[in-house]
Design a protein around this motif. Sequence first.
Motif, PDB file in Angstrom:
ATOM      1  N   THR A   1       0.833  -1.197   0.000  1.00  0.00           N
ATOM      2  CA  THR A   1       0.000   0.000   0.000  1.00  0.00           C
ATOM      3  C   THR A   1       0.872   1.253   0.000  1.00  0.00           C
ATOM      4  O   THR A   1       2.051   1.213   0.385  1.00  0.00           O
ATOM      5  CB  THR A   1      -0.945   0.009   1.222  1.00  0.00           C
TER       6      THR A   1
ATOM      7  N   PRO B   1      -4.939  -3.506   9.436  1.00  0.00           N
ATOM      8  CA  PRO B   1      -5.582  -4.166   8.297  1.00  0.00           C
ATOM      9  C   PRO B   1      -5.629  -5.680   8.491  1.00  0.00           C
ATOM     10  O   PRO B   1      -4.831  -6.248   9.239  1.00  0.00           O
ATOM     11  CB  PRO B   1      -4.676  -3.784   7.125  1.00  0.00           C
TER      12      PRO B   1
ATOM     13  N   MET C   1      -9.427  -2.158   5.927  1.00  0.00           N
ATOM     14  CA  MET C   1      -8.406  -1.122   6.089  1.00  0.00           C
ATOM     15  C   MET C   1      -8.977   0.056   6.868  1.00  0.00           C
ATOM     16  O   MET C   1     -10.193   0.287   6.862  1.00  0.00           O
ATOM     17  CB  MET C   1      -7.891  -0.660   4.719  1.00  0.00           C
TER      18      MET C   1
END
Length: 314
Positions: free
Chosen positions: A98, A121, A134
């Motif tokens: 990410t 997460p 998330m």
Amino acid sequence: MECCKKVGVEGDKLQLDSFGIELDIPPGAIDGKAPQDISLRVLTDTPNLGNSKAEMSVCFGVQCLAPDDLVLKLPVTYTIPHCAVSSRYSSVEAVLYTGEGEYSPDAVVKERIVLSRSGTPSVIIKKDVLILKMNHFSWAKVKFIISQFFFREKRMCCRPFKEKNLALQTRSVILHAHLYDDIKGNSELVKLEEREYFIPANMEQRLSIRTAEGALKMTCYLRNTVIGGPAVVSFDKLMSGERICVPFELDFTNQSDSVAVSLIVERNGKLECHFIFRLEDGRQEASPQDQASAEVVAATGVVAGDDAAQGGNI
């Protein structure tokens, strides 16, 4: 490939139906009186994310864009289709890549997180779909960790495409053999990429990509004679999640106007896919009647059967 909505304190869902992807924003996740602009996109190409040979790409990435100052009060949930095959999905491990801002091929990975099945997460992996939780909006890509016991295989598709308006006896013919992950939306992306000059030569076929079996070999035949390839697609390429196009240049200058071609896909001598399809000369020769009509038009400017030219009503 994008869904945009204004979402307030009551929450909402954003869906990308063509890809089976959904973002669920629960009530209370967005605080404040004014609804916020939220956009959800699919990331179909993420070549820079994860170079480990211990990981395999099995799904698309996602990107959610929101105002920079927006802080989520509750986690949001993404539902994303995948093509992994497992004997026990609950035991498959996954990694999250990410980063901040808008994704690009040179985007910087902010975090690489081995995901648990609880907390935030986290990820819950089921047959054909994963559920990613998330606590912030960003771009995200999940890859599965290869395991000798629980995850060693994924589904892919293969489909050949032939040129439009073939001219078999005047030049070489180009054939494209496509390989892509068997996830919703990929087949349509391939057809979209080829739509200008190529059309499907046959239906797609599914094959299994197993970690222990290595590269794929693709070969074109005409009556048991090799006319294209063999072309080898490495296992690293198969793991990457990229849509792979293998081009073949085929010579039919001494053949008839219609030929049947075989495309064989195999691994370590084991047949994975076998396509048989016909290539026909796309050029249309004028018939004697057409030629005569063309000569009349050239001489008189009158098209046979044209009522206006023959004094009929307009």
